[in-house]
Design an enzyme around this catalytic site. Structure first.
Site, PDB file in Angstrom:
ATOM      1  N   ARG A  11     -31.860  51.841   2.017  1.00 35.13           N
ATOM      2  CA  ARG A  11     -30.625  51.536   2.771  1.00 35.13           C
ATOM      3  C   ARG A  11     -29.517  52.485   2.332  1.00 35.13           C
ATOM      4  NH1 ARG A  11     -25.365  50.403   2.066  1.00 35.13           N
ATOM      5  NH2 ARG A  11     -25.826  49.007   0.323  1.00 35.13           N
ATOM      6  N   GLU A  12     -28.970  52.267   1.127  1.00 32.97           N
ATOM      7  CA  GLU A  12     -27.899  53.157   0.646  1.00 32.97           C
ATOM      8  C   GLU A  12     -28.412  54.599   0.551  1.00 32.97           C
ATOM      9  OE1 GLU A  12     -24.513  52.197  -0.822  1.00 32.97           O
ATOM     10  OE2 GLU A  12     -24.352  54.352  -0.459  1.00 32.97           O
ATOM     11  N   HIS A  75     -30.025  44.168   5.102  1.00 34.53           N
ATOM     12  CA  HIS A  75     -28.561  44.287   5.124  1.00 34.53           C
ATOM     13  C   HIS A  75     -28.041  43.858   6.494  1.00 34.53           C
ATOM     14  CE1 HIS A  75     -25.215  46.852   3.083  1.00 34.53           C
ATOM     15  NE2 HIS A  75     -25.596  45.890   2.264  1.00 34.53           N
ATOM     16  N   ARG A 135     -27.201  36.743   0.118  1.00 34.47           N
ATOM     17  CA  ARG A 135     -26.254  37.375  -0.803  1.00 34.47           C
ATOM     18  C   ARG A 135     -25.050  37.764   0.025  1.00 34.47           C
ATOM     19  NH1 ARG A 135     -28.094  42.950  -1.860  1.00 34.47           N
ATOM     20  NH2 ARG A 135     -26.340  43.823  -0.725  1.00 34.47           N
ATOM     21  N   THR A 169     -17.063  50.278  -3.868  1.00 33.36           N
ATOM     22  CA  THR A 169     -17.443  51.078  -2.701  1.00 33.36           C
ATOM     23  C   THR A 169     -16.938  52.518  -2.784  1.00 33.36           C
ATOM     24  OG1 THR A 169     -17.429  49.038  -1.449  1.00 33.36           O
ATOM     25  CG2 THR A 169     -17.319  51.074  -0.162  1.00 33.36           C
ATOM     26  N   HIS A 199     -20.634  52.917  -7.068  1.00 33.87           N
ATOM     27  CA  HIS A 199     -20.697  54.305  -6.569  1.00 33.87           C
ATOM     28  C   HIS A 199     -20.273  55.260  -7.667  1.00 33.87           C
ATOM     29  CE1 HIS A 199     -21.928  54.440  -2.333  1.00 33.87           C
ATOM     30  NE2 HIS A 199     -21.701  53.133  -2.408  1.00 33.87           N
ATOM     31  N   HIS A 291     -32.574  73.227 -32.674  1.00 35.33           N
ATOM     32  CA  HIS A 291     -33.141  72.024 -32.040  1.00 35.33           C
ATOM     33  C   HIS A 291     -34.662  72.035 -32.145  1.00 35.33           C
ATOM     34  CE1 HIS A 291     -29.528  70.698 -29.450  1.00 35.33           C
ATOM     35  NE2 HIS A 291     -29.098  71.510 -30.403  1.00 35.33           N
TER      36      HIS A 291
HETATM   37  C1  LIG Z   1     -20.048  50.520   2.250  1.00 34.71           C
HETATM   38  C2  LIG Z   1     -21.303  50.488   3.022  1.00 34.71           C
HETATM   39  O1  LIG Z   1     -22.073  51.373   2.891  1.00 34.71           O
HETATM   40  S1  LIG Z   1     -21.571  49.166   4.024  1.00 34.71           S
HETATM   41  C3  LIG Z   1     -22.960  49.616   4.980  1.00 34.71           C
HETATM   42  C4  LIG Z   1     -22.626  50.598   6.042  1.00 34.71           C
HETATM   43  N1  LIG Z   1     -23.731  50.625   6.965  1.00 34.71           N
HETATM   44  C5  LIG Z   1     -23.670  51.119   8.168  1.00 34.71           C
HETATM   45  O2  LIG Z   1     -22.632  51.597   8.649  1.00 34.71           O
HETATM   46  C6  LIG Z   1     -24.949  51.070   8.914  1.00 34.71           C
HETATM   47  C7  LIG Z   1     -25.031  52.151   9.978  1.00 34.71           C
HETATM   48  N2  LIG Z   1     -24.103  51.871  11.058  1.00 34.71           N
HETATM   49  C8  LIG Z   1     -24.412  51.812  12.358  1.00 34.71           C
HETATM   50  O3  LIG Z   1     -25.523  52.062  12.788  1.00 34.71           O
HETATM   51  C9  LIG Z   1     -23.316  51.424  13.271  1.00 34.71           C
HETATM   52  O4  LIG Z   1     -22.071  51.684  12.648  1.00 34.71           O
HETATM   53  C10 LIG Z   1     -23.404  49.905  13.636  1.00 34.71           C
HETATM   54  C11 LIG Z   1     -24.649  49.666  14.490  1.00 34.71           C
HETATM   55  C12 LIG Z   1     -23.450  49.026  12.415  1.00 34.71           C
HETATM   56  C13 LIG Z   1     -22.157  49.507  14.450  1.00 34.71           C
HETATM   57  O5  LIG Z   1     -21.966  50.471  15.441  1.00 34.71           O
HETATM   58  P1  LIG Z   1     -20.806  50.345  16.537  1.00 34.71           P
HETATM   59  O6  LIG Z   1     -20.833  48.978  17.141  1.00 34.71           O
HETATM   60  O7  LIG Z   1     -20.986  51.493  17.454  1.00 34.71           O
HETATM   61  O8  LIG Z   1     -19.427  50.417  15.732  1.00 34.71           O
HETATM   62  P2  LIG Z   1     -18.819  51.525  14.770  1.00 34.71           P
HETATM   63  O9  LIG Z   1     -19.813  51.917  13.765  1.00 34.71           O
HETATM   64  O10 LIG Z   1     -18.211  52.650  15.524  1.00 34.71           O
HETATM   65  O11 LIG Z   1     -17.633  50.716  14.099  1.00 34.71           O
HETATM   66  C14 LIG Z   1     -17.893  49.685  13.234  1.00 34.71           C
HETATM   67  C15 LIG Z   1     -17.562  48.354  13.863  1.00 34.71           C
HETATM   68  O12 LIG Z   1     -18.132  47.339  13.026  1.00 34.71           O
HETATM   69  C16 LIG Z   1     -17.090  46.519  12.488  1.00 34.71           C
HETATM   70  N3  LIG Z   1     -17.483  46.172  11.168  1.00 34.71           N
HETATM   71  C17 LIG Z   1     -17.521  47.008  10.099  1.00 34.71           C
HETATM   72  N4  LIG Z   1     -17.975  46.344   9.047  1.00 34.71           N
HETATM   73  C18 LIG Z   1     -18.244  45.100   9.453  1.00 34.71           C
HETATM   74  C19 LIG Z   1     -18.733  43.973   8.796  1.00 34.71           C
HETATM   75  N5  LIG Z   1     -19.047  44.048   7.531  1.00 34.71           N
HETATM   76  N6  LIG Z   1     -18.885  42.833   9.491  1.00 34.71           N
HETATM   77  C20 LIG Z   1     -18.552  42.783  10.804  1.00 34.71           C
HETATM   78  N7  LIG Z   1     -18.077  43.837  11.474  1.00 34.71           N
HETATM   79  C21 LIG Z   1     -17.930  44.976  10.797  1.00 34.71           C
HETATM   80  C22 LIG Z   1     -15.857  47.398  12.552  1.00 34.71           C
HETATM   81  O13 LIG Z   1     -14.691  46.622  12.495  1.00 34.71           O
HETATM   82  C23 LIG Z   1     -16.072  48.079  13.891  1.00 34.71           C
HETATM   83  O14 LIG Z   1     -15.810  47.117  14.887  1.00 34.71           O
HETATM   84  P3  LIG Z   1     -15.036  47.469  16.285  1.00 34.71           P
HETATM   85  O15 LIG Z   1     -16.046  48.203  17.093  1.00 34.71           O
HETATM   86  O16 LIG Z   1     -14.718  46.153  16.839  1.00 34.71           O
HETATM   87  O17 LIG Z   1     -13.868  48.299  15.891  1.00 34.71           O
HETATM   88  O1  LIG Z   2     -24.179  45.485   0.009  1.00 32.54           O
HETATM   89  C1  LIG Z   2     -23.766  45.941  -1.046  1.00 32.54           C
HETATM   90  O2  LIG Z   2     -23.954  45.377  -2.105  1.00 32.54           O
HETATM   91  C2  LIG Z   2     -22.972  47.217  -1.098  1.00 32.54           C
HETATM   92  C3  LIG Z   2     -22.514  47.748   0.198  1.00 32.54           C
HETATM   93  C4  LIG Z   2     -22.167  49.181   0.003  1.00 32.54           C
HETATM   94  O3  LIG Z   2     -23.004  50.030   0.157  1.00 32.54           O
HETATM   95  C5  LIG Z   2     -20.884  49.532  -0.605  1.00 32.54           C
HETATM   96  O4  LIG Z   2     -19.948  48.742  -0.561  1.00 32.54           O
HETATM   97  O5  LIG Z   2     -20.792  50.656  -1.116  1.00 32.54           O
HETATM   98 MG   LIG Z   3     -22.646  51.726  -1.099  1.00 32.20          MG
END
Ligand SMILES: CC(=O)SCCNC(=O)CCNC(=O)[C@H](O)C(C)(C)COP(=O)(O)OP(=O)(O)OC[C@H]1O[C@@H](n2cnc3c(N)ncnc32)[C@H](O)[C@@H]1OP(=O)(O)O
Ligand SMILES: O=C(O)CCC(=O)C(=O)O
Ligand SMILES: [Mg+2]
Length: 460
Positions: A11-12, A75, A135, A169, A199, A291
């Site tokens: 994932r990450e 996730h 979680r 993060t 991170h 060494h």
């Molecule tokens: C810190 C981290 O690493 S957390 C993990 C991050 N993981 C990811 O981003 C996974 C990969 N992401 C994706 O494939 C896409 O971003 C998706 C499918 C999750 C969402 O895609 P889209 O609907 O096109 O939205 P986009 O990515 O542009 O924007 C994020 C949207 O999710 C919302 N959102 C972000 N985090 C969250 C959350 N934790 N819970 C609910 N909604 C969230 C944002 O507010 C935004 O909403 P909006 O469209 O109403 O403004």
């Molecule tokens: O789900 C988690 O524990 C971490 C999410 C994430 O990748 C982050 O906040 O950097």
């Molecule tokens: Mg992370």
């Protein structure tokens, strides 16, 4: 002290720029992680794309067949659709994340603190209603007001989460603050266990993870080779070694980490620098004469744990930093006995060529011959010269492979080339057996996919 690993390479790790894993690779990595013994595998965010979904489906099949034993985590955003997709796959645990710092609440979620608590409670209850463990991840937890973070954790617990991940993060924590944060949360929110997701933006991820353990965190998030968003998170191999050394706990099978690191290096296409801790090519290679002299007497002079712990072996290289103890040992291994005076003369020759990066055994023998006037190695006329064309795996950094090839004994020159092959290696061998061995060594180099050997028949 209780501590385990959640590995998030799938994932990450796949959030590293340029990294994509195929479905087969996802399954193979999950199997390898389970074999190494990580407690939990964060297998992906299944709502993101169909391949991640399919990968988790196949991983869950192996789990049901008993071929994967780690807990499988999916996730999910704090949205019902994501939760449903993860629940459909019957993962062991759904990890719901939500940015809880004021920055995230305002700029991303556009909600108040109170509204966020309701969303967190609702989505956790919804996930729980599907019969899975949950979680909650306090994304950007390290920049969240502490009183509010405590409220978030209590809300998550009361809604049914048994774990909360505190995510640094943006990678801005430091160890004393981390220890304090976790001990406060453990004290203030009984009935929950905590994960740290650290991170590495300031290079402190491993230190923060160790401090979190001291503060009471029981699960450390890792990725193999430290992959992840921007500069990544805690590398599995490094934290596992640190936990063993500092806390005496073998949290995973340490002797399988090298193989796992190579697998992920290959599939991610992100080369591991040779000076990477534990699994880098040089992690157990010594150089300075002082060494090597110490290590020859007792390896613990310059090693905190024996390389065999990690399925590796120690060695040393020879250049101008070398000393007579190293040289004597190397010549003894080559079956050549030199007097102290001769050794000093060889050493002086080495020191007088300060720009040589590595002296190979053949180079040392040549110097020793010139110093002693004796023939120390046979020089059969049938010396073989060959040009070996090397093809690299498509997702591999050619220069990293070139560097690895250049230190193989028998390799005289390495060139990156255009055309059907990526690299041309000039080698010299004393007989076909030796040539065969050199070819085997080349083929065993990480990133090499195929070779084509041409023997030199005539030179003008
Ligand atoms: C810190 C981290 O690493 S957390 C993990 C991050 N993981 C990811 O981003 C996974 C990969 N992401 C994706 O494939 C896409 O971003 C998706 C499918 C999750 C969402 O895609 P889209 O609907 O096109 O939205 P986009 O990515 O542009 O924007 C994020 C949207 O999710 C919302 N959102 C972000 N985090 C969250 C959350 N934790 N819970 C609910 N909604 C969230 C944002 O507010 C935004 O909403 P909006 O469209 O109403 O403004
Ligand atoms: O789900 C988690 O524990 C971490 C999410 C994430 O990748 C982050 O906040 O950097
Ligand atoms: Mg992370």
């Amino acid at each position: 002290m209780k501590v385990g690993i959640l590995d998030s390479t799938l994932r990450e790790g796949e959030q590293t720029p340029g990294v994509v894993f195929t479905i087969d690779q996802r399954v193979e990595i999950a199997k390898a992680l389970s074999d190494v013994g990580v407690q939990m595998i964060e297998a992906g965010h299944p709502a993101v794309s169909s391949d991640i979904y399919e990968g988790i489906k196949r991983i869950m099949k192996l789990k049901r067949e008993g071929l994967i034993t780690s807990e499988i985590v999916g996730h999910s955003r704090a949205v019902k659709k994501d939760i449903e997709v993860a629940a459909e796959l019957e993962v062991d645990r759904i990890a719901i994340f939500y940015g809880v710092s004021d920055i995230h609440l305002k700029a991303k979620h556009h909600v108040t603190r109170e509204e966020a608590l309701n969303i967190i409670a609702e989505t956790i209850s919804y996930a729980k209603s599907h019969g899975v463990k949950v979680r909650f991840t306090a994304e950007d937890g390290s920049r969240t007001d502490l009183d509010y973070l405590i409220k978030v954790c209590k809300t998550a617990r009361d809604a049914g989460a048994d774990r909360v991940s505190i995510a640094d993060t943006v990678g801005i924590l430091y160890p004393t603050k981390t220890r304090e944060l976790f001990s406060t949360l453990v004290r203030e929110v009984p009935g929950l266990e905590f994960d740290i997701h650290a991170h590495n933006d300031l290079g402190l991820a491993v230190a923060n993870a160790l401090a979190a353990i001291e503060g009471g965190a029981t699960i450390i998030h890792t990725t193999v080779n430290g992959l992840g968003e921007r500069v990544g998170i805690v590398p599995l191999q490094v934290i596992a070694a640190a936990i063993k050394y500092h806390f005496g706990i073998e949290v995973v099978k340490l002797n399988k980490l090298q193989q796992l690191a190579s697998l992920v290096e290959k599939y991610s296409g992100i080369p591991m620098p040779p000076n990477y801790p534990i699994t880098g090519d040089y992690a157990f290679i010594h150089k300075a004469g002082i060494h090597v002299a110490g290590v020859l007497n007792d390896p613990s002079t310059y090693e905190f744990m024996p390389p065999e712990t990690f399925g590796r072996s120690r060695d040393y290289v020879i250049d101008k930093y070398t000393g007579k103890h190293a040289l004597k040992d190397r010549f003894e291994k080559l079956g050549v006995k030199l007097s102290d005076v001769e050794l000093d003369q060889v050493l002086a020759k080495i020191k007088s060529n300060p720009n040589v990066r590595f002296y190979r055994d053949v180079d040392l023998l040549e110097i020793a011959e010139s110093v002693t006037g004796r023939v120390l190695k046979p020089k059969p006329p049938e010396n073989i010269e060959a040009l070996i064309s090397v093809k690299c795996e498509s997702n591999v950094y050619t220069t990293a492979v070139t560097r690895r090839l250049s230190v193989i004994p028998g390799v005289k020159e390495v060139m990156e080339i255009s055309g059907d092959y990526d690299i041309l290696v000039k080698v010299e061998a004393k007989d076909p057996n030796e040539l065969n061995q050199i070819i085997e060594n080349i083929r065993a180099v990480k990133g090499v996919s195929s070779t084509l050997t041409s023997l030199v028949l005539k030179k003008m």
